[in-house]
Design an enzyme around this catalytic site. Structure first.
Site, PDB file in Angstrom:
ATOM      1  N   ALA A 128      71.551  65.470  60.432  1.00 25.27           N
ATOM      2  CA  ALA A 128      72.520  65.013  59.414  1.00 25.27           C
ATOM      3  C   ALA A 128      71.889  65.019  58.027  1.00 25.27           C
ATOM      4  CB  ALA A 128      72.982  63.595  59.766  1.00 25.27           C
ATOM      5  N   GLU A 166      62.623  57.275  55.231  1.00 27.17           N
ATOM      6  CA  GLU A 166      62.444  58.176  56.382  1.00 27.17           C
ATOM      7  C   GLU A 166      61.465  59.280  55.993  1.00 27.17           C
ATOM      8  OE1 GLU A 166      66.183  59.726  57.688  1.00 27.17           O
ATOM      9  OE2 GLU A 166      65.305  61.022  59.211  1.00 27.17           O
ATOM     10  N   GLY A 177      52.533  67.685  51.695  1.00 25.56           N
ATOM     11  CA  GLY A 177      53.931  67.265  51.566  1.00 25.56           C
ATOM     12  C   GLY A 177      54.703  67.563  52.851  1.00 25.56           C
ATOM     13  N   SER A 208      71.031  60.867  64.380  1.00 19.68           N
ATOM     14  CA  SER A 208      72.449  61.263  64.465  1.00 19.68           C
ATOM     15  C   SER A 208      72.760  61.943  65.795  1.00 19.68           C
ATOM     16  CB  SER A 208      72.799  62.215  63.313  1.00 19.68           C
ATOM     17  OG  SER A 208      71.994  63.379  63.427  1.00 19.68           O
TER      18      SER A 208
END
Ligand code: GTP
Ligand code: CA
EC number: 3.6.1.5
Length: 590
Positions: free
Chosen positions: A277, A246, A270, A92
């Site tokens: 964004a 993503e 993790g 973004s």
């Protein structure tokens, strides 16, 4: 014995098929014997000559071939030849190209993200900034392609795949506008000289959980379910349930860097990523979960059952704009009480900061023109109010939760399990405040209280080099980070299992594009190996080209050397034809 000086005389020629005689006269050195014989020194048998010639040529060719194999393996450091791949991350705030070099050893890709094997370049603004002028994106894309061409040998361009994968910034646009910008990208990449297919330029959140159909995408990530893209325009929230690819890619590169990819799922780490964004949460979860959040990633012969979600609108920049929007619009439960009609207190801006310019610029998404002009903001810098405003934004939509429990917005997130790396804005803001790894989350609170409560004029003096807008964001960021990790996701303030980072392992950047490249290359290489004739070989021998060299190369060399030595060692025989006796005499040359 002296060589005769008499002219050789031609006598009966021996059988045509035998040989072509050369004759000369040798006089015995002993005076007494007057006998002299005419000898015929014959050339070797033509068949014999041919086999010798063949053997010599074959030996030389084998040795040269072997030396070439040695050279090519030695020159490649004893490993497969270098290959390349290119990934463009359409973010973004900017578009970043990544150029990867890698090798294939024993049918498996070997990755090294350093030196000549990795380069990246980011250009601002992001692709979504060209919504009004899609053609305008072509110049930046061409500049990025030229950057990549400078790092891939020209002879390799045609086999070097280039992919464009756009994220949250593009997800927020209407699909028709996305398609226009992607059309420009497909034209530029299609004429780049690299290996490209139109479907390789896409917004990576192509899968949202509506139909039950499952299919394996070509990047090794199997979506729990998917639907065609037309649904995206009908339900932006559904799009918000997309894009977890993503997060999966970021999880892949983090565990690759940490050396846990391919190992025990419980020992993986993790990822919580705070982008501009969107924000991503991805981790191995044993908790049952709705299929739209479930991703299975296979690496080697291990399958990982992941929770992965990309929270669209909950990236740091998008959330900050939501805060301004909520300060102004009366019809929403405003995050903070207005000071008076049209005058709004912003607790996430240090006192003395003039908000009018920045809010006018950023509020286009939230306000009609007239209410924008009527509203103005006053910076009142108050960390705890800013933190509770951030929590209101994170809990927006909680009342519409249709799952067993929701944490961020109206989205399901299982209880966090195991260790986590907090990346992107988590890292940048921690670095800005100079936080150490130990108790960084609780220290973030005190750092935010000091920064938000400080006068803007003093902050400007301390960091004159930073853009005003970038410096301003650190107050909101410090509050949003604590509100997201602790107030919303329940991470204890002193939890050592969550650390901030931007790189891991051998300084490998924790950028999702590297994870996409790893999965894609792993998938295409194993596909190629299983379809190529070498698959059985690698499976059987499981050896790399170096060992192959020893197994095959050395025996060939030994055989050739033995042949050559035996050939030269073989007694050199001389065959002569005694004219007087009328027969051949074979004798050994000393
Ligand atoms: N403070 C600071 N923020 C940065 C820096 N680099 C990137 N960011 C911010 O980190 C976030 C994610 O960075 P990127 O992933 O490169 O940005 P992006 O891909 O354009 O944004 P998304 O589409 O939301 O992923 C954005 O909010 C950026 O503004 C930096 O050097 N300093
Ligand atoms: Ca990004």
């Amino acid at each position: 014995m002296r060589r005769s000086h008499t002219r050789a005389r031609v006598k009966t020629k021996p059988d045509k098929s035998d040989m072509d005689p050369v004759k000369f006269q040798i006089r015995s050195s002993n005076r007494s014997s007057s006998s002299s014989s005419i000898y015929t020194l014959t050339k070797s048998n033509s068949k014999h000559a041919k086999s010798n010639l063949f053997l010599t040529v074959a030996s030389i060719a084998t040795v040269l071939g072997f030396l070439f194999v040695c050279y090519s393996i030695a020159s490649s450091g004893g490993r497969g030849s270098l290959r390349y791949s290119v990934v463009i991350d359409g973010g973004s705030t900017g578009t970043r190209i990544h150029v990867f070099g890698y090798r294939i050893e024993s049918g498996k890709p070997v990755f090294e993200f350093r030196g000549a094997n990795y380069a990246s370049l980011k250009l601002h603004p992001g692709l979504s900034a060209y919504a009004e002028d899609p053609e305008g994106a072509s110049a930046a894309l061409r500049e990025l392609v030229e950057f990549a061409k400078g790092r891939v040998p020209r002879g390799m361009w045609v086999e070097t795949e280039v992919r464009l994968m756009a994220t949250a910034g593009m997800r927020l646009l209407e699909v028709s506008v996305q398609e226009k910008i992607l059309g420009v990208a497909r034209r530029v990449l299609g004429s780049s000289g690299f290996l490209f297919r139109d479907e390789w330029a896409s917004v990576i959140s192509g899968f949202i959980g509506v139909s039950r159909e499952t299919r394996r995408s070509d990047d090794g990530v199997r979506p729990a379910s998917c639907v065609n893209e037309t649904n995206l325009t009908q339900n932006v929230d559904a799009a918000a349930a997309a894009g977890s690819d993503e997060g999966v890619y970021a999880w892949v590169v983090a565990n690759f860097a940490l050396g846990s990819l391919g190992g025990d799922p419980i020992k993986t780490t993790g990822i919580v990523e705070l982008g501009g964004a969107s924000a991503q949460v991805t981790f191995v979860s044993s908790e049952p979960m709705p299929s739209e959040f479930s991703r299975t990633v296979s690496f080697g012969n291990v399958s990982y059952s992941l929770y992965s979600h990309s929270f669209l609108h909950f990236g740091q920049n998008a959330a900050h704009e939501k805060l301004w929007g909520s300060l102004v619009s009366r019809d929403r439960n405003s995050a903070v009480e207005p000071i008076r009609e049209g005058k709004h207190a912003d607790p996430c801006a240090p006192k003395g900061y003039n908000l009018d310019t920045i809010t006018q610029k950023h509020l286009s998404g939230f306000l009609a023109e007239e209410s924008k002009l009527a509203s103005s903001f006053q910076a009142v810098g108050n960390y705890s109010e800013c933190r509770s405003a951030a929590l209101s934004i994170l809990q927006e939509g909680n009342d519409k939760c249709s799952y067993q429990h929701c944490s961020i917005g109206s989205t399901f997130t299982p209880k966090l399990q195991g260790r986590f790396l907090a990346t992107e804005n988590f890292f940048y803001t921690s670095k800005f405040f100079g936080l150490g790894e130990k108790s960084w989350l609780s220290n973030m609170i005190s750092a935010g209280e000091r920064f938000c409560g400080e006068d803007w004029s003093k902050l400007r003096v301390k960091d004159p080099s930073l853009e005003e807008e970038d410096l301003l964001r650190y107050c909101f960021s410090s509050a949003y980070i604590v509100s997201l990790l602790h107030d919303t996701l329940g991470v204890p303030l002193d939890d050592e299992r969550v650390g901030f980072a931007n790189q891991a392992g051998d300084d490998i950047p924790l950028d999702w594009a590297l994870g996409a490249f790893i999965l894609q290359t792993e998938a295409s290489t194993s596909q190629h190996a299983s379809s190529s004739h070498l698959h059985w070989f690698y499976a059987l021998f499981g050896i790399d080209s170096q060992t192959l060299l020893y197994f095959i190369g050395v025996p060939i060399l030994m055989t050739v050397l033995v042949c050559l030595i035996s050939k030269w060692r073989k007694p050199q025989l001389k065959t002569i034809y005694d004219l007087e006796k009328g027969r051949y005499i074979v004798s050994r040359i000393r």
